[in-house]
Design an enzyme around this catalytic site. Sequence first.
Site, PDB file in Angstrom:
ATOM      1  N   LYS A 126       0.867  -1.185   0.000  1.00 42.74           N
ATOM      2  CA  LYS A 126       0.000   0.000   0.000  1.00 42.74           C
ATOM      3  C   LYS A 126       0.898   1.228   0.000  1.00 42.74           C
ATOM      4  CE  LYS A 126      -4.419   1.043   0.155  1.00 42.74           C
ATOM      5  NZ  LYS A 126      -5.590   0.335  -0.387  1.00 42.74           N
ATOM      6  N   ASP A 166      -7.009   4.305  -4.573  1.00 44.25           N
ATOM      7  CA  ASP A 166      -7.688   4.145  -3.273  1.00 44.25           C
ATOM      8  C   ASP A 166      -8.314   5.521  -3.016  1.00 44.25           C
ATOM      9  OD1 ASP A 166      -7.923   2.287  -0.772  1.00 44.25           O
ATOM     10  OD2 ASP A 166      -7.322   4.181   0.101  1.00 44.25           O
TER      11      ASP A 166
HETATM   12  P1  NDP Z   1     -12.952   7.778  -2.907  1.00 47.69           P
HETATM   13  O1  NDP Z   1     -11.887   8.759  -2.663  1.00 47.69           O
HETATM   14  O2  NDP Z   1     -13.473   7.571  -4.272  1.00 47.69           O
HETATM   15  O3  NDP Z   1     -14.204   8.072  -1.947  1.00 47.69           O
HETATM   16  C1  NDP Z   1     -14.051   8.127  -0.569  1.00 47.69           C
HETATM   17  C2  NDP Z   1     -15.389   8.549   0.020  1.00 47.69           C
HETATM   18  O4  NDP Z   1     -15.325   8.415   1.439  1.00 47.69           O
HETATM   19  C3  NDP Z   1     -15.720  10.003  -0.256  1.00 47.69           C
HETATM   20  O5  NDP Z   1     -17.101  10.143  -0.334  1.00 47.69           O
HETATM   21  C4  NDP Z   1     -15.148  10.700   0.967  1.00 47.69           C
HETATM   22  O6  NDP Z   1     -15.746  11.948   1.256  1.00 47.69           O
HETATM   23  C5  NDP Z   1     -15.502   9.711   2.046  1.00 47.69           C
HETATM   24  N1  NDP Z   1     -14.574   9.862   3.171  1.00 47.69           N
HETATM   25  C6  NDP Z   1     -13.223   9.821   3.126  1.00 47.69           C
HETATM   26  N2  NDP Z   1     -12.716  10.044   4.343  1.00 47.69           N
HETATM   27  C7  NDP Z   1     -13.776  10.234   5.152  1.00 47.69           C
HETATM   28  C8  NDP Z   1     -13.910  10.498   6.525  1.00 47.69           C
HETATM   29  N3  NDP Z   1     -12.834  10.632   7.312  1.00 47.69           N
HETATM   30  N4  NDP Z   1     -15.159  10.613   7.027  1.00 47.69           N
HETATM   31  C9  NDP Z   1     -16.250  10.477   6.228  1.00 47.69           C
HETATM   32  N5  NDP Z   1     -16.184  10.230   4.920  1.00 47.69           N
HETATM   33  C10 NDP Z   1     -14.967  10.112   4.389  1.00 47.69           C
HETATM   34  O7  NDP Z   1     -12.370   6.397  -2.301  1.00 47.69           O
HETATM   35  P2  NDP Z   1     -12.846   4.901  -2.593  1.00 47.69           P
HETATM   36  O8  NDP Z   1     -14.312   4.866  -2.801  1.00 47.69           O
HETATM   37  O9  NDP Z   1     -11.944   4.337  -3.613  1.00 47.69           O
HETATM   38  O10 NDP Z   1     -12.474   4.191  -1.211  1.00 47.69           O
HETATM   39  C11 NDP Z   1     -13.384   4.112  -0.122  1.00 47.69           C
HETATM   40  C12 NDP Z   1     -12.948   2.999   0.823  1.00 47.69           C
HETATM   41  O11 NDP Z   1     -12.905   1.758   0.111  1.00 47.69           O
HETATM   42  C13 NDP Z   1     -11.558   3.172   1.443  1.00 47.69           C
HETATM   43  O12 NDP Z   1     -11.559   2.602   2.743  1.00 47.69           O
HETATM   44  C14 NDP Z   1     -10.680   2.312   0.537  1.00 47.69           C
HETATM   45  O13 NDP Z   1      -9.500   1.878   1.196  1.00 47.69           O
HETATM   46  C15 NDP Z   1     -11.631   1.149   0.265  1.00 47.69           C
HETATM   47  N6  NDP Z   1     -11.324   0.353  -0.902  1.00 47.69           N
HETATM   48  C16 NDP Z   1     -11.268   0.929  -2.167  1.00 47.69           C
HETATM   49  C17 NDP Z   1     -11.001   0.154  -3.256  1.00 47.69           C
HETATM   50  C18 NDP Z   1     -11.042   0.715  -4.642  1.00 47.69           C
HETATM   51  O14 NDP Z   1     -10.985  -0.094  -5.589  1.00 47.69           O
HETATM   52  N7  NDP Z   1     -11.162   2.003  -4.839  1.00 47.69           N
HETATM   53  C19 NDP Z   1     -10.676  -1.285  -3.127  1.00 47.69           C
HETATM   54  C20 NDP Z   1     -10.885  -1.804  -1.793  1.00 47.69           C
HETATM   55  C21 NDP Z   1     -11.146  -0.995  -0.731  1.00 47.69           C
HETATM   56  P3  NDP Z   1     -14.922  13.315   1.002  1.00 47.69           P
HETATM   57  O15 NDP Z   1     -15.001  13.571  -0.457  1.00 47.69           O
HETATM   58  O16 NDP Z   1     -15.626  14.302   1.831  1.00 47.69           O
HETATM   59  O17 NDP Z   1     -13.506  13.052   1.476  1.00 47.69           O
END
Ligand code: NDP
Length: 448
Positions: A126, A166
């Site tokens: 990572k 991510d």
């Molecule tokens: P994105 O950046 O596309 O989206 C993240 C989302 O989560 C946004 O809506 C963001 O809101 C919100 N968010 C982030 N931090 C916080 C916080 N502290 N409190 C509340 N909301 C928050 O990321 P992904 O969708 O790619 O990833 C989301 C999760 O999924 C993560 O845990 C990641 O590790 C996991 N994941 C992702 C994969 C992938 O293929 N993308 C694969 C496997 C796991 P805001 O815009 O306000 O920050």
Amino acid sequence: MDSYIESVYNAVVEKDPTQKEFHQAVREVLESLEPAIQKHPKFKEFAILERIVEPERVIQFRVPWKDKDGRIQVNRGFRVEFNSALGPYKGGLRFHRTVNLGILKFLGFEQIFKNSLTGLPMGGGKGGSDFDPHGKTDAEVEAFCTSFMLELNRHIGQFTDVPAGDIGVGGREIGYLYGAYRKIKNVHGTCVLTGKGAGWGGSLIRPEATGYGVVYFVQEMLKTKGEKIKGKTVAISGSGNVAQHATEKCIQLGAKVVTLSDSNGNIYDPNGIDAEKLAWVKELKNVRRGRIKEYAEHFGVEYSTESNPWVYGTQIALPCATQNELDGKEAQALVDGGVIAVGEGANMPCTPDAVEIFQNAGVLFAPGKAANAGGVAVSGLEMAQNSMRYFWTREEVDRKLHEIMVGIHKTAYETAEKYGKPGDYVMGANIAGFLKVANAMIDMGYLS
Ligand code: NDP
């Protein structure tokens, strides 16, 4: 915890006392490995636990870049190359202001077992940076990504380490990173990053894979109870890549998604987010890069900065935002509201007490390393397609993704049963993921 396992855990805490998320992830895995460690004394003899909690390599570097006013900014870049027993290090890059080494070690550690569960030849890693893309111009993001790759290129390669996206790293960032890599190395076509654009080496279904995969996994859990996803109400947190595509698959399968959120607040749409509204969210988040609050204004529904997505009495909950976003109190609210299944789309979004509440209440609970493995699985398929110089159709990739998720569910379910805790997907996923890596490490000698 058994005394040997506890001594390994204590050493982890002592070495890096401030890395709280890493301790949490290690504790969760080690606790559930107890029956496997007791059954197979060779793991203790070969010091597998002591080795598996220590990354093979950690790279930290300076990332200077110029902002839109010509000022020099400096961020910190990292790559944690955790375990390569099963294949090249594989795992995403996170760009978020909260990123530090402890968070990346937790994510890299989880990734080892997740990648093992997919059945594909991938190790765990990572990386990322404390750079925050929110509010930055495209040119600033490009400048940052280019500088980040100026250093990262020395450490990655199709047989060494293959990063992906991510939080904060989506198609735009992967494009800039790959563009920089191509210029630096003068190569194109080796799979050094996944999540590439479909027109220049990416796999179809990769953007959708994590969200779709979570829903496929939940479908399998529901089947064990004679239930279906169709007709169920679903709460989803986040509104990024994983949340959007989990919503999309729920809609396709006839469920009603009523919440989405971002770090400012959540919306509640009692009529459900349909395909048209979801298309609007995608435009809002991926193109205009706006806030979820605008959904409430546009569609005239409730928006709250005080509440959370877990209080609306839904039958399914899919936390898809970030680590530790759903605590014990919120888990209890979900249980009181009649939740029957929870699938972690994000990595470790439920706190340990939340997981305990779900499991004690008999709620079907899918841990992230099993439920969200679809993203890295299709990244593995992207690597395979690049090696073949060939592309599979959407339908072919989706079918393979579905097969992999069904396979992970079966493995986790059967392993939990075999080790004496039927229905405990946390234990099943951890033990199944661990056994493959641990046996590979033994086969390859103590230096591995
Ligand atoms: P994105 O950046 O596309 O989206 C993240 C989302 O989560 C946004 O809506 C963001 O809101 C919100 N968010 C982030 N931090 C916080 C916080 N502290 N409190 C509340 N909301 C928050 O990321 P992904 O969708 O790619 O990833 C989301 C999760 O999924 C993560 O845990 C990641 O590790 C996991 N994941 C992702 C994969 C992938 O293929 N993308 C694969 C496997 C796991 P805001 O815009 O306000 O920050």
